[in-house]
Design a protein around this motif. Sequence first.
Motif, PDB file in Angstrom:
ATOM      1  N   ASP A  67      40.659  32.837  41.171  1.00 21.92           N
ATOM      2  CA  ASP A  67      41.968  32.500  40.581  1.00 21.92           C
ATOM      3  C   ASP A  67      41.977  32.630  39.067  1.00 21.92           C
ATOM      4  OD1 ASP A  67      42.963  31.925  43.104  1.00 21.92           O
ATOM      5  OD2 ASP A  67      42.293  29.827  42.995  1.00 21.92           O
ATOM      6  N   ASN A  68      40.825  32.555  38.474  1.00 19.23           N
ATOM      7  CA  ASN A  68      40.740  32.633  37.014  1.00 19.23           C
ATOM      8  C   ASN A  68      39.568  33.533  36.610  1.00 19.23           C
ATOM      9  OD1 ASN A  68      41.290  32.094  34.294  1.00 19.23           O
ATOM     10  ND2 ASN A  68      39.921  30.299  34.285  1.00 19.23           N
ATOM     11  N   PRO A  69      39.709  34.841  36.829  1.00 16.83           N
ATOM     12  CA  PRO A  69      38.605  35.755  36.542  1.00 16.83           C
ATOM     13  C   PRO A  69      38.361  35.898  35.047  1.00 16.83           C
ATOM     14  CG  PRO A  69      40.564  36.991  37.136  1.00 16.83           C
ATOM     15  CD  PRO A  69      40.904  35.546  37.354  1.00 16.83           C
ATOM     16  N   VAL A 132      37.659  45.026  33.004  1.00 13.70           N
ATOM     17  CA  VAL A 132      37.305  44.602  34.356  1.00 13.70           C
ATOM     18  C   VAL A 132      37.515  43.099  34.469  1.00 13.70           C
ATOM     19  CG1 VAL A 132      34.851  44.334  33.740  1.00 13.70           C
ATOM     20  CG2 VAL A 132      35.494  44.564  36.128  1.00 13.70           C
ATOM     21  N   LYS A 133      37.972  42.673  35.627  1.00 13.29           N
ATOM     22  CA  LYS A 133      38.118  41.254  35.924  1.00 13.29           C
ATOM     23  C   LYS A 133      36.957  40.838  36.842  1.00 13.29           C
ATOM     24  CE  LYS A 133      43.159  41.180  35.546  1.00 13.29           C
ATOM     25  NZ  LYS A 133      44.439  40.928  36.275  1.00 13.29           N
ATOM     26  N   VAL A 134      36.150  39.924  36.372  1.00  9.80           N
ATOM     27  CA  VAL A 134      34.997  39.422  37.127  1.00  9.80           C
ATOM     28  C   VAL A 134      35.368  38.104  37.778  1.00  9.80           C
ATOM     29  CG1 VAL A 134      32.583  38.693  37.005  1.00  9.80           C
ATOM     30  CG2 VAL A 134      33.403  40.568  35.560  1.00  9.80           C
ATOM     31  N   CYS A 135      35.157  38.023  39.114  1.00  9.92           N
ATOM     32  CA  CYS A 135      35.665  36.884  39.883  1.00  9.92           C
ATOM     33  C   CYS A 135      34.603  35.859  40.260  1.00  9.92           C
ATOM     34  CB  CYS A 135      36.357  37.382  41.156  1.00  9.92           C
ATOM     35  SG  CYS A 135      37.681  38.565  40.830  1.00  9.92           S
ATOM     36  N   VAL A 136      33.356  36.085  39.912  1.00 10.19           N
ATOM     37  CA  VAL A 136      32.292  35.141  40.278  1.00 10.19           C
ATOM     38  C   VAL A 136      31.359  34.935  39.085  1.00 10.19           C
ATOM     39  CG1 VAL A 136      32.329  35.755  42.732  1.00 10.19           C
ATOM     40  CG2 VAL A 136      30.821  36.995  41.175  1.00 10.19           C
ATOM     41  N   PRO A 137      30.745  33.769  38.981  1.00  8.03           N
ATOM     42  CA  PRO A 137      29.742  33.551  37.929  1.00  8.03           C
ATOM     43  C   PRO A 137      28.387  34.118  38.383  1.00  8.03           C
ATOM     44  CG  PRO A 137      30.042  31.534  39.164  1.00  8.03           C
ATOM     45  CD  PRO A 137      31.029  32.521  39.741  1.00  8.03           C
TER      46      PRO A 137
END
Length: 412
Positions: A67-69, A132-137
């Motif tokens: 939800d907050n990449p 790029v949008k990264v969605c995970v740490p």
Amino acid sequence: MLRSDGQIKKILESIKRLGTVKMPLLACSGYVAAEDVYADFDLPQSAISRFDGYAVRSEDIEKATQDNPAVLRIIATTCAGHPSHRVIKPGTAIRIMTGSVLPMGADCVVRFEDTDEPGGKKGACKNGYSQVKVCVPMQPGNNIRFAGSIFRRGTLLVQEGTIIGPEEISSLASLGKEWITVIRRPVVGILASGDELVNPGRSLSIGKTYNCNTAATARLVMRYGGIPLVLGIARNTETALMSKIRKGVAGDAIVISGGAAKGDHDLVLHVLEKVGKIVVSGTKTGSGAAIAFGLSKRSSVTEPEVAIPVFSLPGTPAGCLINFETLVRPALHKTLGLPAAFHPSYETIASDLVLHGTTKTFVKHPHLHEAQDRHKVRQNSLKHNHLGYATMGGDKIRTGSRINFFSEEWRH
């Protein structure tokens, strides 16, 4: 392995490991390594990416979610074989393909699947990439194959005495090896003895029989790492047999089928005494007790006298094959620098194998099968898959008798 009164030991004492030869890597499959091979550099030589994705700084994406990449600017693309010299700074990323060197400044790799990378794409995007949008740490080190993680410099990759197969070839190729030192394969002369023998493909008259032992023996020689040298059929004369043996000593060993029994025309023992010496004669093991092992002399002006091993096996097909397995096979392994490779044995139950009393240890070609959660054997020469043996003392082997077995592995 079935052993007979120290005969195997006597035979092996007369067998020496063969010399070495350098072989091209692609030609050495099945050969035995003649020396230890160590890695002379780390593999990989530097940290590389395990996946296609983005090389990033873990602290830039530590709070990333679906939800907050985290949004990062793409500054370059790197692929295997083409390292990037760009340095990743806060808020930036580099597209990285599997096997690519990790760029400076990055401490982890995010897979394409964990970003907004379009699914189902084929190849690179024609319009290029800007962010790029990264969605995970990610944690530092995630999805990175570090330098030396496959093997370190000095790691033993191939040990002397190892049979070289696809895994060893892969390791050696990864070191850049083109040539490998291996133990050369033994050249084994194969000879059949008997006036009654006719080679396959020719007409068979009354009293004659086809020579089946030569083809079967040649196949076993190849299976156990040797090179067969077919010498043909020796007729029942001293001259014919001696002529064939003299041709066979050009190799490293000779295997003769037939001619070692006590008949009027069984001349192998007589000829062996003339061309060398007899080390072993006869066995207390059936099938096929008429065996012999000796040494034949080979000499020339260019080399000192050499003793060539000569195995004389029974003329019956079953006796020939069984005694090859129990007597010749360990010797071939020793020439290659391999252990004697005795078969592991185990006990099973006879289904329909019936043998009458004998004082010999008897060997048969039965078929091992599953029956009611237990291994059982039945006598079936067309489907044999093991060698079975039993020490006999006048008793019969009948249905339900316990018999020892070892696998011949011919059908594997």
